[in-house]
Design an enzyme around this catalytic site. Structure first.
Site, PDB file in Angstrom:
ATOM      1  N   TYR A  50       0.829  -1.208   0.000  1.00 17.20           N
ATOM      2  CA  TYR A  50       0.000   0.000   0.000  1.00 17.20           C
ATOM      3  C   TYR A  50       0.865   1.260   0.000  1.00 17.20           C
ATOM      4  O   TYR A  50       1.800   1.403   0.792  1.00 17.20           O
ATOM      5  CB  TYR A  50      -0.924   0.001   1.224  1.00 17.20           C
ATOM      6  CG  TYR A  50      -1.692   1.292   1.389  1.00 17.20           C
ATOM      7  CD1 TYR A  50      -2.775   1.581   0.562  1.00 17.20           C
ATOM      8  CD2 TYR A  50      -1.332   2.223   2.353  1.00 17.20           C
ATOM      9  CE1 TYR A  50      -3.474   2.759   0.699  1.00 17.20           C
ATOM     10  CE2 TYR A  50      -2.020   3.414   2.496  1.00 17.20           C
ATOM     11  CZ  TYR A  50      -3.095   3.681   1.662  1.00 17.20           C
ATOM     12  OH  TYR A  50      -3.782   4.859   1.783  1.00 17.20           O
ATOM     13  N   GLY A  57      -5.959   5.226   0.025  1.00 14.06           N
ATOM     14  CA  GLY A  57      -7.327   5.197   0.533  1.00 14.06           C
ATOM     15  C   GLY A  57      -8.193   4.269  -0.279  1.00 14.06           C
ATOM     16  O   GLY A  57      -7.807   3.134  -0.592  1.00 14.06           O
ATOM     17  N   HIS A  80      -2.986  17.083  -0.911  1.00 14.08           N
ATOM     18  CA  HIS A  80      -3.485  17.139   0.458  1.00 14.08           C
ATOM     19  C   HIS A  80      -3.004  18.369   1.228  1.00 14.08           C
ATOM     20  O   HIS A  80      -3.337  18.526   2.408  1.00 14.08           O
ATOM     21  CB  HIS A  80      -3.096  15.863   1.213  1.00 14.08           C
ATOM     22  CG  HIS A  80      -3.928  14.679   0.840  1.00 14.08           C
ATOM     23  ND1 HIS A  80      -3.941  14.154  -0.427  1.00 14.08           N
ATOM     24  CD2 HIS A  80      -4.814  13.927   1.563  1.00 14.08           C
ATOM     25  CE1 HIS A  80      -4.771  13.125  -0.481  1.00 14.08           C
ATOM     26  NE2 HIS A  80      -5.315  12.972   0.718  1.00 14.08           N
ATOM     27  N   ASN A 192       1.242  10.088   7.225  1.00 16.17           N
ATOM     28  CA  ASN A 192       0.386   9.050   7.777  1.00 16.17           C
ATOM     29  C   ASN A 192       0.659   8.836   9.264  1.00 16.17           C
ATOM     30  O   ASN A 192       1.212   7.818   9.668  1.00 16.17           O
ATOM     31  CB  ASN A 192       0.653   7.747   7.007  1.00 16.17           C
ATOM     32  CG  ASN A 192      -0.618   7.026   6.630  1.00 16.17           C
ATOM     33  OD1 ASN A 192      -1.698   7.591   6.698  1.00 16.17           O
ATOM     34  ND2 ASN A 192      -0.492   5.793   6.210  1.00 16.17           N
ATOM     35  N   ARG A 291     -12.077  25.199  50.554  1.00 15.66           N
ATOM     36  CA  ARG A 291     -11.872  24.022  51.401  1.00 15.66           C
ATOM     37  C   ARG A 291     -11.633  22.741  50.606  1.00 15.66           C
ATOM     38  O   ARG A 291     -10.986  21.807  51.108  1.00 15.66           O
ATOM     39  CB  ARG A 291     -13.110  23.858  52.302  1.00 15.66           C
ATOM     40  CG  ARG A 291     -13.129  22.611  53.140  1.00 15.66           C
ATOM     41  CD  ARG A 291     -14.139  22.663  54.283  1.00 15.66           C
ATOM     42  NE  ARG A 291     -15.419  23.219  53.961  1.00 15.66           N
ATOM     43  CZ  ARG A 291     -16.574  22.530  53.887  1.00 15.66           C
ATOM     44  NH1 ARG A 291     -16.571  21.228  54.098  1.00 15.66           N
ATOM     45  NH2 ARG A 291     -17.711  23.130  53.627  1.00 15.66           N
TER      46      ARG A 291
END
Length: 506
Positions: A50, A57, A80, A192, A291
């Site tokens: 891949y 994708g 991108h 990635n 407190r």
């Protein structure tokens, strides 16, 4: 000089991004990167891997010709680089580069060594790639934001350099730097992963620790102002609950107040004498914001510590896909790029910082409201009541800022929206979570700045500066160098900004 080795601690990471030391890459890391690169180059020759010889994708079913493989990486980076919104701060970007550099240095990504060398130079020379806040969904990592980093590494896009926004090409020419070599999967390996959300997260947790320390100190000062009994801080009381965070906060408060002459022992007052009044003049117990500080800030402390651990694990992890395993001579496909760990931790962090902000706002309100504190004038107004306004104006700012943080604390972790043709059908939104958390943190500094000015004004009204603890006195003296005691009304925003800078940079 800091050397990047096989494991980078959070403390070492922070010393690099907040310091001025240069970094170097150890020979062990360089050898590991070289070995990974050479293995992948040979391993991928006759196999389907891949992002090496496939599309990305949902288009991973398409084979890429050998002659187009390098161009594929350039196409991915350029297509991108699509972020919008405000540019991330240089500190966030520097942190993101270091996070990515450390991940790629593990030798699980098969990148060319030029990637490691050039990223090191960007850090050392304060060259900040232009990366925008908006774009990543945090599933295949911070694809869009990291694409802007990759764009700079191939010599394109824009950077911030010596205070100016410039073309990368121009800056590389000035600094005599060469773009990376794209050989196998350098584009995908850079993009990635979770390095932007992680880098922002490291800065967030660093600032969150500062906020916690300031919140403890402000809480101690208010305990002094009201001459509170110290048993709610005691080791015995807090040890009766098993939460380590609560116990640690109480201890810090005891340490800070160790030389104060204002906090009181219950046994010297309410446990002595006849105590037969029908209505007690002395308050038996303080308001919760005074407190219950260990119980409120204890979970904040524990959350910050847990977030720190997850961040350290993440930037020392191979958050990439696929994973190159030189030892077993295999390439594994999966989802290590997914950002759910960081997304969830950033959501946790912004929730507890909002609660810290709410505590500060309630403590501020206690000081402002003369009817409940019964020792200070309304709005800690040291001037003429009715004619002057004291801290009244800035309380509005603190209240509205706290309200914004309450709204921003809604989680991103559960706001997954499927995209990428439903390939990314469940995503983390981790970078959104990290960016929003940074806004919540900045808001907290603003509210604490207003609270601290009010505390200092109250110390002067009560004439307590020689009775407060040495810790509180140091803060008092520092703030008084920024804003002098005032009775007449004055423009407040410059003082709030300056005290905020003091809190953030101390």
């Amino acid at each position: 000089m800091n050397t990047i080795n096989e494991f980078l601690s959070l403390k070492e990471f922070e010393s690099i991004i907040f310091g001025t030391d240069k970094i170097e890459i150890s020979e062990v890391v360089l050898n590991k990167v070289n070995e990974s690169f050479n293995f992948l180059k040979n391993f991928s020759e006759n196999k389907i891997i891949y992002g090496v010889n496939t599309g990305f994708g949902p288009m991973a079913q398409y084979r890429i010709k050998d002659e187009d493989r390098n161009q594929l990486q350039y196409n991915l980076i350029r297509s991108h680089s699509s972020g919008v919104g405000k540019p991330l701060s240089p500190l966030f970007v520097k942190s993101a580069i270091l996070a990515r550099l450390n991940t790629l240095s593990l030798g699980c990504s098969g990148v060319h060594p030029s990637v490691i060398h050039l990223m090191k130079e960007l850090i050392n020379r304060d060259i900040t790639p232009l990366i925008f806040e908006h774009g990543g969904v945090g599933a295949s990592g911070d694809l869009v934001q990291l694409a802007h980093l990759a764009l700079v590494l191939i010599g394109e896009g824009e950077v911030f350099y010596k205070g100016e926004r410039k073309l990368t090409k121009e800056v590389f020419e000035i600094e005599n730097l060469k773009p990376i070599q794209v050989e196998i999967r350098e584009g995908l390996a850079l993009m990635n992963g979770t390095s932007v959300m992680t880098g922002i997260g490291v800065v967030n947790v660093h600032n969150a620790n500062k906020l916690l320390d300031w919140s403890i100190k402000c809480s101690c000062a208010i305990n002094e102002l009201v001459k509170a009994y110290d048993d709610h801080l005691s080791e015995e009381l807090n040890g009766a609950k098993r939460h380590k965070g609560q116990q640690e906060v109480a201890k810090r408060m005891r340490d800070n107040l160790s030389d104060s002459t204002l906090v009181r022992k219950r046994e010297e007052h309410l446990y002595s004498g006849s105590n037969n009044e029908s209505v007690f003049k002395e308050k038996v117990q303080e308001y919760y914001s005074i407190r219950c500080v260990p119980q409120i800030l204890g979970p904040v402390l524990e959350t910050i510590n847990n977030v720190s651990t997850v961040l350290e694990d993440e930037f020392n992890s191979a958050n990439d896909n696929p994973i190159i395993d030189v030892k077993n001579k295999h390439v594994y496909h999966g989802g290590n790029f997914h950002g759910d760990y960081i997304s969830l931790e950033m959501d946790k962090l912004k929730i507890v910082i909002t609660k810290l902000t709410m505590l500060a706002e309630r403590q501020l309100n206690y000081l402002m409201n003369s009817k409940i504190n019964e020792i200070l004038p309304p709005f800690v107004n040291l001037g003429k009541l009715g004619f002057n306004f004291g801290m009244q104006g800035v309380q509005f700012t603190a209240t509205s800022t706290t309200a914004e943080s309450q709204m921003l604390s809604n989680p991103m972790y559960v706001h997954s929206i499927p995209n990428n043709n439903d390939n990314q059908d469940i995503v983390s939104m981790g970078t959104n979570s990290a960016v929003i958390t940074s806004k919540v943190i900045e808001n907290a500094f603003e509210v604490l700045s207003i609270e601290l000015i009010t505390i200092v004004q109250a110390i002067d009204y009560l004439e307590q500066k020689d009775q407060i603890s040495s810790v509180t006195r140091k803060i008092y003296d520092d703030v008084r160098t920024i804003i002098a005691e005032f009775k007449d009304d004055q423009v407040m925003y410059p003082f709030v900004q300056n005290v905020k800078a003091y809190l953030m940079n101390k």
